[in-house]
Design a protein around this motif. Structure first.
Motif, mmCIF file in Angstrom:
data_model
loop_
_atom_site.group_PDB
_atom_site.id
_atom_site.type_symbol
_atom_site.label_atom_id
_atom_site.label_comp_id
_atom_site.label_asym_id
_atom_site.label_seq_id
_atom_site.Cartn_x
_atom_site.Cartn_y
_atom_site.Cartn_z
ATOM 1 N N ILE A 24 0.865 -1.189 0.000
ATOM 2 C CA ILE A 24 0.000 0.000 0.000
ATOM 3 C C ILE A 24 0.900 1.235 0.000
ATOM 4 O O ILE A 24 1.663 1.452 0.939
ATOM 5 N N PRO A 25 0.856 2.072 -1.041
ATOM 6 C CA PRO A 25 1.711 3.262 -1.093
ATOM 7 C C PRO A 25 1.386 4.254 0.025
ATOM 8 O O PRO A 25 0.232 4.383 0.444
ATOM 9 N N ALA A 26 2.403 4.941 0.525
ATOM 10 C CA ALA A 26 2.217 5.926 1.594
ATOM 11 C C ALA A 26 1.310 7.069 1.143
ATOM 12 O O ALA A 26 0.635 7.696 1.956
ATOM 13 N N ALA A 27 1.256 7.332 -0.154
ATOM 14 C CA ALA A 27 0.441 8.430 -0.672
ATOM 15 C C ALA A 27 -1.050 8.219 -0.417
ATOM 16 O O ALA A 27 -1.808 9.185 -0.392
ATOM 17 N N THR A 28 -1.482 6.984 -0.196
ATOM 18 C CA THR A 28 -2.899 6.734 0.068
ATOM 19 C C THR A 28 -3.340 7.292 1.421
ATOM 20 O O THR A 28 -4.522 7.489 1.644
ATOM 21 N N HIS A 29 -2.384 7.576 2.318
ATOM 22 C CA HIS A 29 -2.706 8.109 3.641
ATOM 23 C C HIS A 29 -2.476 9.613 3.727
ATOM 24 O O HIS A 29 -2.626 10.196 4.793
ATOM 25 N N MET A 30 -2.108 10.254 2.626
ATOM 26 C CA MET A 30 -1.832 11.691 2.642
ATOM 27 C C MET A 30 -3.042 12.489 2.171
ATOM 28 O O MET A 30 -3.750 12.062 1.271
ATOM 29 N N GLU A 37 -1.877 22.593 3.489
ATOM 30 C CA GLU A 37 -0.810 21.868 4.175
ATOM 31 C C GLU A 37 -0.986 20.362 3.961
ATOM 32 O O GLU A 37 -2.096 19.839 4.019
ATOM 33 N N LEU A 38 0.116 19.664 3.742
ATOM 34 C CA LEU A 38 0.111 18.224 3.550
ATOM 35 C C LEU A 38 0.037 17.525 4.889
ATOM 36 O O LEU A 38 0.838 17.815 5.788
ATOM 37 N N GLU A 39 -0.909 16.610 5.057
ATOM 38 C CA GLU A 39 -1.068 15.867 6.302
ATOM 39 C C GLU A 39 -0.863 14.380 6.033
ATOM 40 O O GLU A 39 -1.173 13.881 4.970
ATOM 41 N N GLY A 40 -0.311 13.662 7.037
ATOM 42 C CA GLY A 40 -0.144 12.228 6.926
ATOM 43 C C GLY A 40 1.153 11.814 6.268
ATOM 44 O O GLY A 40 1.337 10.640 5.940
ATOM 45 N N MET A 41 2.064 12.742 6.080
ATOM 46 C CA MET A 41 3.313 12.406 5.414
ATOM 47 C C MET A 41 4.301 11.692 6.332
ATOM 48 O O MET A 41 5.003 10.793 5.914
ATOM 49 N N PHE A 42 4.338 12.064 7.578
ATOM 50 C CA PHE A 42 5.284 11.475 8.541
ATOM 51 C C PHE A 42 4.521 10.801 9.669
ATOM 52 O O PHE A 42 4.381 11.329 10.733
ATOM 53 N N GLY A 43 4.061 9.601 9.409
ATOM 54 C CA GLY A 43 3.446 8.880 10.511
ATOM 55 C C GLY A 43 2.145 8.403 10.176
ATOM 56 O O GLY A 43 1.302 7.829 10.228
#
Length: 43
Positions: A24-30, A37-43
């Motif tokens: 699952i790519p991390a981008a799906t949680h951003m 502002e970008l949220e969900g990038m670190f964590g």
């Protein structure tokens, strides 16, 4: 079937084509909030 760098690769079964990447790519949680502002990038 994938068409890569000048050749054709048939993908059969459950294999990962890029070692080390998650299923699952991390981008799906951003998301981007109302302020841009970008949220969900670190964590």
């Amino acid at each position: 079937m994938n068409a890569g760098a000048g050749f054709i690769v048939a993908i059969l079964g459950n294999i990962m084509t890029m070692p080390g990447l998650p299923k699952i790519p991390a981008a799906t949680h951003m998301t981007i909030d109302d302020d841009g502002e970008l949220e969900g990038m670190f964590g």
